[in-house]
Each structure stands twice: as C-alpha cells, then as structure tokens.
Design an enzyme around this catalytic site. Sequence first.
Site, short mmCIF file in Angstrom:
data_model
loop_
_atom_site.label_atom_id
_atom_site.label_comp_id
_atom_site.label_asym_id
_atom_site.label_seq_id
_atom_site.Cartn_x
_atom_site.Cartn_y
_atom_site.Cartn_z
N ALA A 70 0.85 -1.19 0.00
CA ALA A 70 0.00 0.00 0.00
C ALA A 70 0.88 1.24 0.00
CB ALA A 70 -0.93 0.00 1.21
N ASP A 71 0.32 2.31 -0.50
CA ASP A 71 1.01 3.59 -0.44
C ASP A 71 -0.04 4.69 -0.30
OD1 ASP A 71 3.83 4.67 -0.67
OD2 ASP A 71 2.73 6.02 -1.99
#
Length: 190
Positions: A70-71
Amino acid sequence: MYPEIALASASPRRRELLQQIAVPFSLVKVDVDESLQGNENPQHYVSRLAYAKAKAGAEQLHFALPVLGADTIVVVDELILGKPVDQAGFSRMMQLLSGRCHQVMTAVALVGQTNSSTCSVSTEVCFRQLDATEIAAYWHTGEPRDKAGGYGIQGQGGRFVRHISGSYSAVVGLPLCETDLLLRNWQEQA
C-alpha cells in the site's frame, strides 16, 4: 475468512488496520525506489508504488504467500506532498494545506504467483486555518516526520481537520472496505 498474507509495509498504522478486520498476516520488509517518474500523475504514482511494494515482497518470499502493498500520498493543486524532510519543508506543506481541502490517495495491491489485484481510494480532507505557532508546535511533537503530507489524522494532526469526504481509514493508510473486498475476491478466486 481471509487468506493468510504478507504485508509489505513498515507502517504500524497499516498493521493495526489489518488487525482490526482480523486479517492473518506476517511482515515482509521491502525497499522500493519511491521517486516520481517523469510527468507521472498522482493516481498513477501511488498505484505504481503500492504494486511495486507488493511485487517486491512476493518475489522476496518466492511467492509463498500473496503480498499486500500500500502507499498513501497527499495531493494539493496536483502537487504530491511526501514526508517532510525538515521543519522548513514541513511548514511549507502546512501553509499549503491551511484553510483548504486536499486529496489523500491510498492505493492497495495484492500480488501472488499468478495474479494481482489493485484498487485505490481518494478522500477529500479539509483543514481549518492554521497559524505559524501551532504549525511549529505540531512539528515539535515529532508526529509529522514520517507522515505523507506531514500530518497524521489519527493523531494530533486530527485537530486540524474540519471535514473529510471519503474513507477515514484510507487517510490513516489502508482503506478497510476496499481491502476487505480485495481479499474476499482473492479468496474466491483461489
């Protein structure tokens, strides 16, 4: 209910969010170049990083488990605000966000040996007007140093937020509804 996964993230907030919805996971440490590529737009950038983290984790584990990456980025006027490097940069970020709305984009990717899935969520966050004294005081709490956009909505930075439209958990770092659906779909396809 969920497949066992590995999480390619050092974020304690993402770990807490996965625990909140009872996802069985282990951690895998990855190192991905987070540089912007050319004229990359924010949506492509955040999605590319989430996928790169998940793919790097999957390769490191030799595809033994699906890996979740995730970012999260903060975007104002199409400008991506990363983690502040120093107090001066942080102050400029807060001045940009002060009294305005901005976007927080979080992308999630799940990568396995033969397939991958991604999704992204954009949430509008509106700040009240901030003054230089409270901006400096917030910097000295230490909280902004490892946060995209220089603030944590789940911490002391939450006091600046006048309104949000969208997913609160995505602003924290992992959109729970979308992550749940991603994992359920993965389980059904397995």
